[in-house]
Design an enzyme around this catalytic site. Structure first.
Site, PDB file in Angstrom:
ATOM      1  N   TRP A   1       0.817  -1.227   0.000  1.00  0.00           N
ATOM      2  CA  TRP A   1       0.000   0.000   0.000  1.00  0.00           C
ATOM      3  C   TRP A   1       0.839   1.260   0.000  1.00  0.00           C
ATOM      4  O   TRP A   1       0.517   2.238  -0.674  1.00  0.00           O
ATOM      5  CB  TRP A   1      -0.986  -0.023   1.163  1.00  0.00           C
ATOM      6  CG  TRP A   1      -2.038  -1.071   0.961  1.00  0.00           C
ATOM      7  CD1 TRP A   1      -2.249  -2.180   1.706  1.00  0.00           C
ATOM      8  CD2 TRP A   1      -3.001  -1.123  -0.115  1.00  0.00           C
ATOM      9  NE1 TRP A   1      -3.274  -2.920   1.177  1.00  0.00           N
ATOM     10  CE2 TRP A   1      -3.748  -2.304   0.069  1.00  0.00           C
ATOM     11  CE3 TRP A   1      -3.284  -0.314  -1.206  1.00  0.00           C
ATOM     12  CZ2 TRP A   1      -4.784  -2.674  -0.801  1.00  0.00           C
ATOM     13  CZ3 TRP A   1      -4.309  -0.672  -2.069  1.00  0.00           C
ATOM     14  CH2 TRP A   1      -5.039  -1.842  -1.859  1.00  0.00           C
TER      15      TRP A   1
ATOM     16  N   LYS B   1     -12.239  -1.782   6.130  1.00  0.00           N
ATOM     17  CA  LYS B   1     -11.459  -2.759   6.874  1.00  0.00           C
ATOM     18  C   LYS B   1     -11.963  -2.937   8.306  1.00  0.00           C
ATOM     19  O   LYS B   1     -11.530  -3.815   9.003  1.00  0.00           O
ATOM     20  CB  LYS B   1      -9.977  -2.373   6.899  1.00  0.00           C
ATOM     21  CG  LYS B   1      -9.381  -2.121   5.528  1.00  0.00           C
ATOM     22  CD  LYS B   1      -9.187  -3.400   4.725  1.00  0.00           C
ATOM     23  CE  LYS B   1      -9.024  -3.135   3.240  1.00  0.00           C
ATOM     24  NZ  LYS B   1      -7.861  -2.353   2.896  1.00  0.00           N
TER      25      LYS B   1
ATOM     26  N   ASP C   1      -1.713   6.441   6.662  1.00  0.00           N
ATOM     27  CA  ASP C   1      -2.770   5.585   6.119  1.00  0.00           C
ATOM     28  C   ASP C   1      -3.076   4.534   7.191  1.00  0.00           C
ATOM     29  O   ASP C   1      -2.292   3.620   7.417  1.00  0.00           O
ATOM     30  CB  ASP C   1      -2.302   4.913   4.821  1.00  0.00           C
ATOM     31  CG  ASP C   1      -3.319   3.895   4.292  1.00  0.00           C
ATOM     32  OD1 ASP C   1      -4.370   3.685   4.932  1.00  0.00           O
ATOM     33  OD2 ASP C   1      -3.051   3.302   3.221  1.00  0.00           O
TER      34      ASP C   1
HETATM   35  C1  PLP Z   1      -7.337  -1.732   1.598  1.00  0.00           C
HETATM   36  C2  PLP Z   1      -6.290  -0.705   1.768  1.00  0.00           C
HETATM   37  C3  PLP Z   1      -6.174   0.383   0.885  1.00  0.00           C
HETATM   38  C4  PLP Z   1      -7.049   0.544  -0.343  1.00  0.00           C
HETATM   39  O1  PLP Z   1      -8.370   0.839  -0.014  1.00  0.00           O
HETATM   40  P1  PLP Z   1      -9.416   1.244  -1.180  1.00  0.00           P
HETATM   41  O2  PLP Z   1     -10.605   1.663  -0.411  1.00  0.00           O
HETATM   42  O3  PLP Z   1      -9.591   0.048  -2.036  1.00  0.00           O
HETATM   43  O4  PLP Z   1      -8.828   2.373  -1.932  1.00  0.00           O
HETATM   44  C5  PLP Z   1      -5.186   1.316   1.130  1.00  0.00           C
HETATM   45  N1  PLP Z   1      -4.371   1.209   2.194  1.00  0.00           N
HETATM   46  C6  PLP Z   1      -4.450   0.176   3.052  1.00  0.00           C
HETATM   47  C7  PLP Z   1      -3.507   0.103   4.217  1.00  0.00           C
HETATM   48  C8  PLP Z   1      -5.422  -0.804   2.872  1.00  0.00           C
HETATM   49  O5  PLP Z   1      -5.495  -1.825   3.730  1.00  0.00           O
END
Ligand code: PLP
Length: 359
Positions: A103, A196, A171
């Protein structure tokens, strides 16, 4: 009773059953108004009240200080990969990224399209199994240091956030609301896609330090934080269903005792599984112990064929979503807030039985 299995999927993922049941009960008649929440205007007093309460509750539960504004933005985490450099590098400057996994790497590649961004550390050559113990110097005129709190695919997580000479952009997609230690005073932006831990996919919950909410005339307006902040995240028609469920999950988090409760639960659930893995000579986890993720636990058997058999038979036994991400292979158990510790016990029982049947 509803048929529910043990859902270890990395995302979208398990949501609290009580939340789903409430949503089902209210689906055709929201708050006695004779219409579904799917059918009402986002400008209606009913929806606006829910929307503003969601933002306030989310901020309160995560302990965001007053100098941060919470925003609900479409496009999930991916749109933030672009919005962050577009806004924070709008008047030049540079950005430093810690390339800790799948990511962070994606976020960096987007930032490189927008401005001066570089990785100051990369775990790529080591197969993304660890994090930096200390950081190299930041580039000149560095506006932010970007990091991924928890690498969902690789199974690595910061136990404590690094100190740096630039403000942090974090993030937190896959450990959002599972830990109580965000270093707000050192942050510029904290964000995450909601799928998540918190709600259905497609939405990001973003905390932006208010002094960064300035307009940037050369950035498309929809991609500025300023436009969304000025409209309190009702600049466009927002994904109302996601916000409605996010509100319910926030209420559920509060009813359980807030983030502190989930921080403890996350520690407990992950310790149970790691202790089992450490005692096992059948399953392995190769992540540096200091940086093991509490929410996404990666492991393997002795071969790729056996890994496949493991998750396929698990599916038949009511344990779903254990296949590792296609980039890294192997197996992965995601232990998000709505996954009860009983599911971890069920997984360990299955792991024992599988090891006995496939010596
Ligand atoms: C799942 C995830 C993303 C991407 O999320 P989207 O909603 O598909 O853009 C980005 N960063 C992390 C750490 C993730 O687990």
């Amino acid at each position: 009773m509803t048929h529910r299995i043990h859902n270890f999927c990395a995302g979208p993922c398990t949501l609290p059953l009580s939340v789903l049941e409430e949503a089902r009960a209210e689906l055709t008649d929201f708050q006695g108004c004779g219409m579904s929440v799917l059918e009402i205007s986002h400008r209606s007093a009913r929806f606006e009240a829910l929307h503003h309460e969601t933002l306030a509750l989310a901020s309160r539960l995560i302990g965001a200080p007053d100098d941060f504004q919470a925003l609900l933005l479409p496009g999930g985490a991916h749109q933030q990969f672009d919005m962050i450099p577009l806004n924070l590098l709008a008047d030049d400057g540079s950005a430093a990224y810690i390339d800790s996994g799948v990511w962070a790497d994606k976020a960096l590649k987007e930032a490189e399209r927008v401005g001066q961004a570089q990785a100051i550390w990369s775990g790529r050559d080591g197969g993304y199994t660890t994090l930096p113990d200390s950081l190299p110097a930041l580039p000149a005129d560095c506006r932010y240091l970007y990091l991924t709190s928890n690498e969902t695919v690789n199974g690595i997580q910061y136990r404590s956030y690094p100190e740096a000479a630039a403000p942090l952009v974090i993030d937190a997609s896959s450990d959002y609301y599972t830990r109580a230690d965000l270093p707000w005073a050192r942050c510029a932006i904290v964000y995450g896609g909601v799928q998540k831990n918190l709600a259905p996919a497609g939405l990001a919950l973003v905390y932006v330090r208010r002094d960064l909410l300035t307009d940037h005339p050369r950035v498309p307006r929809f991609l500025t934080y300023a436009a969304h902040a000025a409209a309190n995240s009702l600049y466009n028609t927002p994904p109302t269903w996601q916000i409605y469920l996010l509100h319910k999950v926030m209420q559920w988090i509060e009813s359980k005792g807030g983030i502190i409760h989930f921080d403890r639960a996350s520690q407990e659930k992950s310790a149970l599984l790691y202790d089992y893995l450490d005692r096992s000579d059948y399953y392995t986890n190769t992540i540096a112990p200091a940086y093991r993720s509490r929410t996404n636990i990666v492991f393997r058997t002795r071969s790729a064929e056996l890994d496949t058999r493991f998750w396929q038979e698990a599916e038949k036994n009511g344990l779903s979503g254990l296949k590792g991400h296609k980039i890294v292979g192997g197996l992965r158990a995601s232990l998000y807030n709505a996954l009860d510790i009983r599911s971890v016990h069920a997984l360990i029982d299955y792991m024992d039985a599988f090891a006995a049947e496939n010596p």
